[in-house]
Design a protein around this motif. Sequence first.
Motif, mmCIF file in Angstrom:
data_model
loop_
_atom_site.group_PDB
_atom_site.id
_atom_site.type_symbol
_atom_site.label_atom_id
_atom_site.label_comp_id
_atom_site.label_asym_id
_atom_site.label_seq_id
_atom_site.Cartn_x
_atom_site.Cartn_y
_atom_site.Cartn_z
ATOM 1 N N LEU A 44 0.827 -1.209 0.000
ATOM 2 C CA LEU A 44 0.000 0.000 0.000
ATOM 3 C C LEU A 44 0.862 1.261 0.000
ATOM 4 C CD1 LEU A 44 -2.965 -0.703 2.472
ATOM 5 C CD2 LEU A 44 -3.125 -0.113 0.066
ATOM 6 N N LEU A 45 1.897 1.272 0.843
ATOM 7 C CA LEU A 45 2.779 2.435 0.902
ATOM 8 C C LEU A 45 3.509 2.646 -0.420
ATOM 9 C CD1 LEU A 45 4.261 1.888 4.471
ATOM 10 C CD2 LEU A 45 2.827 3.796 3.768
ATOM 11 N N ALA A 46 4.001 1.563 -1.008
ATOM 12 C CA ALA A 46 4.750 1.675 -2.266
ATOM 13 C C ALA A 46 3.841 2.136 -3.407
ATOM 14 C CB ALA A 46 5.391 0.330 -2.606
ATOM 15 N N LEU A 47 2.589 1.681 -3.431
ATOM 16 C CA LEU A 47 1.652 2.135 -4.456
ATOM 17 C C LEU A 47 1.402 3.631 -4.333
ATOM 18 C CD1 LEU A 47 -0.949 -0.785 -4.444
ATOM 19 C CD2 LEU A 47 0.631 -0.222 -6.286
ATOM 20 N N GLY A 48 1.273 4.119 -3.096
ATOM 21 C CA GLY A 48 1.065 5.547 -2.910
ATOM 22 C C GLY A 48 2.280 6.365 -3.314
ATOM 23 N N LEU A 49 3.464 5.920 -2.925
ATOM 24 C CA LEU A 49 4.678 6.641 -3.304
ATOM 25 C C LEU A 49 4.911 6.576 -4.812
ATOM 26 C CD1 LEU A 49 7.101 8.259 -2.318
ATOM 27 C CD2 LEU A 49 8.345 6.115 -2.057
ATOM 28 N N ASN A 50 4.465 5.504 -5.445
ATOM 29 C CA ASN A 50 4.629 5.381 -6.887
ATOM 30 C C ASN A 50 3.864 6.467 -7.633
ATOM 31 O OD1 ASN A 50 5.545 3.858 -9.287
ATOM 32 N ND2 ASN A 50 3.371 3.424 -9.550
ATOM 33 N N ILE A 51 2.762 6.941 -7.069
ATOM 34 C CA ILE A 51 2.033 8.044 -7.699
ATOM 35 C C ILE A 51 2.901 9.292 -7.730
ATOM 36 C CG2 ILE A 51 0.055 9.603 -7.424
ATOM 37 C CD1 ILE A 51 -1.524 7.258 -6.326
ATOM 38 N N VAL A 52 3.599 9.549 -6.634
ATOM 39 C CA VAL A 52 4.421 10.757 -6.542
ATOM 40 C C VAL A 52 5.717 10.605 -7.325
ATOM 41 C CG1 VAL A 52 5.511 12.373 -4.946
ATOM 42 C CG2 VAL A 52 3.440 11.166 -4.253
ATOM 43 N N VAL A 53 6.414 9.495 -7.103
ATOM 44 C CA VAL A 53 7.724 9.294 -7.723
ATOM 45 C C VAL A 53 7.601 8.716 -9.127
ATOM 46 C CG1 VAL A 53 9.930 8.091 -7.509
ATOM 47 C CG2 VAL A 53 8.807 8.988 -5.472
ATOM 48 N N GLY A 54 6.770 7.695 -9.291
ATOM 49 C CA GLY A 54 6.686 6.990 -10.566
ATOM 50 C C GLY A 54 5.900 7.733 -11.622
ATOM 51 N N TYR A 55 4.746 8.285 -11.247
ATOM 52 C CA TYR A 55 3.912 8.971 -12.232
ATOM 53 C C TYR A 55 4.330 10.422 -12.447
ATOM 54 C CZ TYR A 55 0.680 4.998 -11.815
ATOM 55 O OH TYR A 55 0.112 3.746 -11.821
ATOM 56 N N ALA A 56 4.471 11.166 -11.336
ATOM 57 C CA ALA A 56 4.755 12.599 -11.453
ATOM 58 C C ALA A 56 6.244 12.921 -11.459
ATOM 59 C CB ALA A 56 4.066 13.356 -10.321
ATOM 60 N N ALA A 243 -0.807 15.197 -7.097
ATOM 61 C CA ALA A 243 0.037 14.011 -6.937
ATOM 62 C C ALA A 243 0.456 13.838 -5.483
ATOM 63 C CB ALA A 243 1.272 14.120 -7.834
ATOM 64 N N PHE A 244 0.876 14.924 -4.837
ATOM 65 C CA PHE A 244 1.254 14.840 -3.426
ATOM 66 C C PHE A 244 0.066 14.426 -2.567
ATOM 67 C CE2 PHE A 244 5.042 17.528 -4.368
ATOM 68 C CZ PHE A 244 5.985 16.766 -3.701
ATOM 69 N N GLY A 245 -1.095 15.046 -2.823
ATOM 70 C CA GLY A 245 -2.271 14.726 -2.024
ATOM 71 C C GLY A 245 -2.764 13.312 -2.247
ATOM 72 N N MET A 246 -2.830 12.888 -3.505
ATOM 73 C CA MET A 246 -3.314 11.544 -3.806
ATOM 74 C C MET A 246 -2.367 10.474 -3.280
ATOM 75 S SD MET A 246 -5.774 9.807 -5.167
ATOM 76 C CE MET A 246 -6.649 11.016 -6.157
ATOM 77 N N GLY A 247 -1.067 10.688 -3.437
ATOM 78 C CA GLY A 247 -0.113 9.718 -2.915
ATOM 79 C C GLY A 247 -0.154 9.633 -1.405
ATOM 80 N N ALA A 248 -0.376 10.778 -0.749
ATOM 81 C CA ALA A 248 -0.408 10.791 0.711
ATOM 82 C C ALA A 248 -1.593 10.014 1.264
ATOM 83 C CB ALA A 248 -0.458 12.234 1.212
ATOM 84 N N THR A 249 -2.714 9.965 0.525
ATOM 85 C CA THR A 249 -3.883 9.230 1.028
ATOM 86 C C THR A 249 -3.559 7.763 1.274
ATOM 87 O OG1 THR A 249 -4.673 8.804 -1.227
ATOM 88 C CG2 THR A 249 -5.487 10.780 -0.140
ATOM 89 N N PHE A 250 -2.755 7.171 0.408
ATOM 90 C CA PHE A 250 -2.372 5.768 0.587
ATOM 91 C C PHE A 250 -1.547 5.609 1.869
ATOM 92 C CE2 PHE A 250 -3.567 6.009 -3.751
ATOM 93 C CZ PHE A 250 -3.914 4.739 -4.171
ATOM 94 N N GLY A 251 -0.657 6.574 2.121
ATOM 95 C CA GLY A 251 0.138 6.518 3.339
ATOM 96 C C GLY A 251 -0.728 6.651 4.575
ATOM 97 N N GLY A 252 -1.729 7.549 4.534
ATOM 98 C CA GLY A 252 -2.617 7.718 5.679
ATOM 99 C C GLY A 252 -3.421 6.471 5.976
ATOM 100 N N VAL A 253 -3.971 5.844 4.934
ATOM 101 C CA VAL A 253 -4.737 4.602 5.122
ATOM 102 C C VAL A 253 -3.832 3.498 5.660
ATOM 103 C CG1 VAL A 253 -6.035 2.797 3.926
ATOM 104 C CG2 VAL A 253 -6.456 5.194 3.382
ATOM 105 N N SER A 254 -2.618 3.405 5.149
ATOM 106 C CA SER A 254 -1.678 2.396 5.641
ATOM 107 C C SER A 254 -1.367 2.616 7.110
ATOM 108 C CB SER A 254 -0.381 2.438 4.820
ATOM 109 O OG SER A 254 -0.625 2.199 3.459
ATOM 110 N N GLY A 255 -1.212 3.883 7.516
ATOM 111 C CA GLY A 255 -0.947 4.172 8.914
ATOM 112 C C GLY A 255 -2.093 3.776 9.823
ATOM 113 N N VAL A 256 -3.330 4.008 9.373
ATOM 114 C CA VAL A 256 -4.506 3.593 10.151
ATOM 115 C C VAL A 256 -4.506 2.076 10.332
ATOM 116 C CG1 VAL A 256 -7.020 3.445 10.095
ATOM 117 C CG2 VAL A 256 -5.899 5.587 9.483
#
Length: 372
Positions: A44-56, A243-256
């Motif tokens: 989940l974390l890697a998918l979220g970071l991939n939006i920021v690093v991989g896509y954008a 990109a920052f906001g969308m990627g961060a959502t995955f990190g927030g859900v993973s933290g929960v």
Amino acid sequence: MNFRDNKLATFLIAGALLLIAPLIAQQFGNAWVRIIDIALLYVLLALGLNIVVGYAGLLDLGYVAFYAVGAYMLGLLASPHLSQTFPGFAATFPNGLHAPLWLVIPLGALLAAAFGVALGAPTLKLRGDYLAIVTLGFGEIIRVFLTNLDAPVNITNGPKGLSQIDSFKVLGYDFGKTHNLFGLEIPSVTGYYYLFLALVIVSVVICYRLEQSRIGRAWMAIREDEVAAKAMGINTRNMKLLAFGMGATFGGVSGVLFASFQGFVSPESFSLNESVMIVAMVVLGGIGHIPGVIIGALLLAALPEVLRYVASPLQQMTDGRLDSAILRQLLIALAMIAIMLSRPRGLWPVPEHGRMRPGSPDQDPEPKGTLS
């Protein structure tokens, strides 16, 4: 049997294997199921970071901050800390505030997205190494705040962390307890596995839809050449913030999910090493390619535990002169170096990424088209 039938059969077999994987693993001990659970969280974390690093194409070394925001949000909403610390809160909620699953996951995503936009806003004009340094500082600032916000008002309980965090409950099913289903014993770690797996599948679908959308194509255009993307009419400012906001959502859900799974959170779980490890998962698997990112996350999440069984015999061979933990980190580093030397674009890179001038070895003899 045509290609569509083959694809359907592959999905059905993969689905069946994913469903029975924890049942097989728990025969060797719940510790193995727990390793798989943690690996799914890293996916989940890697998918979220991939939006920021991989896509954008925005190098973010402070991604673990969003992970911490989601974890501490649940820690405050689903533990007795607020009731024990603030008398006014205890008078309003004498039994504590036990937030349900359907509330905390969207709330964690929204809160992390707000932090993601707050990080992205001052860094819009930064690129490359400068952006990496700023985001690294942001991640460390969040960790330092979590460590020191126990005085003068005790909000995070400082380095002691938050404990007694509630487990998730869905339709009367408590993920923190062992259940019997059709004669099968379903321990807590196995129940959480299915919850994590469901959210990973949803996240993969979201990522695929984003990749094929106009927003995804705009992110990739910014990644390849921001000046050209801006000249073509793309609002690079809004796209970067998204990109920052969308990627961060995955990190927030993973933290929960992490906080509920562990039942305890502390600042030590959100160090710089975690951010570096998540970035390594994306790079190792293949930047911008969802299957590669998943493989990279699973590999690096499981590799430390597997190498634990290699490091102990090596430590015994040296009569205990080498620390097994340090030796295990050395073996992980050597394995990553070997993989990146043999596969510099990642284990499973995106086909369109990294093509070079006509006639180069990395280019297909018959290009399949361009990004529209």
